[in-house]
Scaffold this motif. Structure first.
Motif, short mmCIF file in Angstrom:
data_model
loop_
_atom_site.label_atom_id
_atom_site.label_comp_id
_atom_site.label_asym_id
_atom_site.label_seq_id
_atom_site.Cartn_x
_atom_site.Cartn_y
_atom_site.Cartn_z
N SER A 1 2.32 0.23 -2.81
CA SER A 1 3.20 -0.63 -3.63
C SER A 1 2.98 -2.09 -3.31
N LYS A 2 1.91 -2.38 -2.60
CA LYS A 2 1.70 -3.78 -2.19
C LYS A 2 1.22 -4.62 -3.36
N GLU A 3 1.74 -5.85 -3.39
CA GLU A 3 1.30 -6.73 -4.46
C GLU A 3 -0.05 -7.35 -4.12
#
Ligand code: FES
Ligand SMILES: [Fe+2]
Lengths: 447, 175
Positions: free
Chosen positions: B130-132
């Motif tokens: 879920s890392k940007e």
């Protein structure tokens, strides 16, 4: 206070916890701890920067870092190794921005001051016209790195003029370095240049992983078990000895279950076996004969692994290699990995080639083993930043488990080498010693 | 394939279209994790290498170190890599990365009736979890494609990354 400054009392508590096999998880990501590590560990201790074969000839240089200090390491025309701050004495410009090369002098691109291999300032643009008596050139040479010493070709530097000798620092690790690095008459050489890449993790996680964690192999590297490259037995990486050395160093010498081996001397070429006899004691030879994997860490951030590995599948021959790597801290949650392949100079070309392929296939940044290590270390840090984990005073016990073998596994008194040797590699003894050294160095700063 | 010379622009552009389609299809298969089909695009004698890029002074010459590589593979070892990704425990790709390979600046040079040399630029963007934050790797590839039984196969690939310190946690994808 969740993010309070770490003080002496906190560190004392941490030390007590470590001795009981527990480490507060905030130690991985706390910014205050990180700043202290740079000052009280990295600036105080010995840091591995290069192997002598990388600067074999006069004029050869490499540029490296001790955390954020730029280092220019070179061999001068008299064959002496020299290390300077890679920053011009005039206005501080990074003097040499290449990774490596060969030069007799270094001219700064900013105002053109020129330094020789002895670090002396030998040229100033328009010197006579702009400087008079106020300029004593002998005062404005490159700043020397206070200490530079090597052991078995491994070059270490220290920013601390009062650091103990490198030999004292390495202590018992020298006996094991001799086996990996000094077994053949002409020693080791680096192949090509080291791999470098970035992993978003904390330097202690990777140091601890290589230093004291053979337990992780069965699960982290299970894909190689599924492929038939590694054994099915979940205890396969436990056989052998875990050896706790002084100063936070440690090494695991993994063997087969019964201590026998199909591949004496890690499958190293028979041509070299005679050299082992010349260069190693009978005890060291016996260890090399049966050890399948050497893996460990030199405090704080030099790790090594020398396994036998294959990449093609179960029927592919296994080849050993020697890989050293540093974990350069860039932030509490970021490291630059620098990873060298070393190979015996005296080995036949065919072995050197096979060793290289074995290394890149397993422990280079695309290696099938390395891939999963880097992934997992990233996830540890991802999970170590939150309020609950950073909090130091709340009632929950904010610690991780390092209790394996605590007060249960007794040392093997018959072990022939230095250090305290335990008869299994599934043990947190090295990790506990690593973190005890770590907290002791942080505590020393509080004295 | 008929004669291919610079004069016969239409034939050359047909060749170009074929090569471009090959490279785009390859990128599509990798990004969609259809590795089995990707392997079918590889010739049996494939050499697949990725040397190191280094920082050197201009006067020092090449900034590629061929002696050390990130990858030095053949078809057999790539099959093993795909097998590994298909195990239940290749954590670097489980959960899988979302990747996009952008292949541009394709330049095709015919060297024989059934063989072309191709250079292209690549940019692979990679998203994990879920890392940007975006992991990326980019550079240039030098390929040789050969026609085998009327379809193109990759027989040689050298990947030159542009970074001397890769800003990526590992190379668990194909480039
Ligand atoms: S900063 Fe180097 S000459 Fe001025
Ligand atoms: Fe590992």
């Amino acid at each position: 206070m969740a993010y309070k400054t770490v003080d002496r009392q906190t560190l004392e508590e941490v030390k007590t916890k470590i001795q009981r096999g527990m480490l507060p998880q905030w130690a991985f990501t706390n910014h205050d701890i990180y700043e202290r590590e740079l000052e009280h560990i990295y600036a105080k201790t010995w840091n591995f920067i290069a192997h002598e074969s990388e600067i074999a000839n006069p004029g050869d240089y490499v540029t490296r870092w001790i955390v954020n200090d730029p280092i220019l390491l070179l061999r001068d025309k008299d064959g002496q190794m020299k290390a300077y701050l890679n920053s011009c004495a005039h206005r501080g410009m990074q003097l040499c921005s290449a990774d490596f090369g060969n030069k007799s002098t270094f001219t700064c691109p900013y105002h053109g001051w020129t330094f020789n291999q002895k670090g002396e300032l030998i040229g100033i643009v328009a010197g006579n016209k702009v400087y008079g008596h106020e300029m004593d050139k002998s005062q404005w040479g490159l700043r020397k790195i206070p200490r530079l010493e090597s052991y078995r070709g491994m070059i270490f530097a220290s920013l601390n003029p009062d650091a103990e000798s490198l030999e004292d620092f390495l202590g018992g690790m020298k006996w094991y370095f001799d086996i990996m690095l000094g077994r053949t008459t002409n020693g080791m050489e680096v192949r090509g240049v080291p791999h470098r890449w970035i992993i978003n993790t904390n330097w202690k996680i990777s140091s601890d992983n290589f230093g004291g964690d053979p337990y992780h192999t069965a699960m982290t590297h299970r894909s190689t078990v599924e492929l038939g490259i590694s054994p099915q037995d979940p205890l396969y990486a436990s056989y052998g000895h875990q050896v706790v050395l002084e100063n936070g160093h440690g090494i695991n010498l993994c063997t087969t279950k019964d201590g026998g081996t199909k591949y004496p001397y890690q499958g190293l070429p028979k041509e070299l076996w005679g050299e082992f006899e010349q260069n190693l004691t009978p005890e060291q030879r016996a260890v090399l004969y049966k050890t399948v994997v050497f893996v460990g860490s030199c405090f704080p951030n030099l790790s090594f692994v020398s396994p036998m590995h294959g990449t093609g599948g179960p029927d592919e021959p296994l080849t050993s290699f020697v890989n050293f790597r540093t974990w350069r801290p860039l932030a509490p949650d970021k490291i630059e990995v620098c990873s060298w392949l070393l190979v015996d100079k005296d080995a036949p070309e065919s072995f050197k080639e096979a060793s290289y392929k074995s290394y890149i296939g397993s422990f280079g940044p695309a290696g099938t083993l390395e891939q999963d290590d880097g992934e997992i270390w990233t996830r540890v840090v991802d999970a170590s930043k939150g309020y609950m984990i950073q909090h130091k005073d709340v009632h929950y016990d904010n610690v991780l488990n390092y209790i394996m073998g605590l007060d249960r596994v007794e040392p093997d008194e018959s072990w022939p080498g230095p250090g305290v040797a335990y008869p299994t590699c599934y043990l947190d003894a090295i990790s506990r010693a690593f973190y005890e050294q770590w907290v002791d160095m942080l505590l020393a700063s509080e004295a | 394939m008929r004669l291919r010379t610079k004069k016969e622009g239409n034939v050359v552009s047909q060749l170009y279209d074929e090569v471009r389609d090959f490279l785009h299809r390859e990128a599509f298969l990798i990004d969609n994790r259809r590795f089995g089909e990707w392997l079918d695009l590889l010739g049996e004698t494939l050499v697949y290498r990725m040397p190191l890029r280094v920082t050197r002074e201009k006067s020092a010459g090449s900034d590629i170190v061929e002696e050390m590589t990130f990858l030095e593979e053949n078809k057999r070892s790539l099959i093993t890599r795909v097998h590994r990704l298909n195990t239940t425990s290749a954590w670097a790709e489980d959960p899988p990365s979302r990747t996009r390979h952008f292949i541009t600046n394709i330049f095709v040079e015919p060297v024989a009736d059934d063989e072309v040399q191709v250079t292209s630029y690549f940019l692979m963007l990679r998203s994990r979890g879920s890392k940007e934050e975006v992991e990326q790797i980019f550079g240039e590839r030098h390929d040789v494609l050969k026609k085998v039984d009327s379809s193109w196969k990759l027989t040689y690939r050298t990947i030159y990354p542009d970074q001397s310190v890769l800003g990526i946690r590992n190379i668990s994808n194909f480039l």
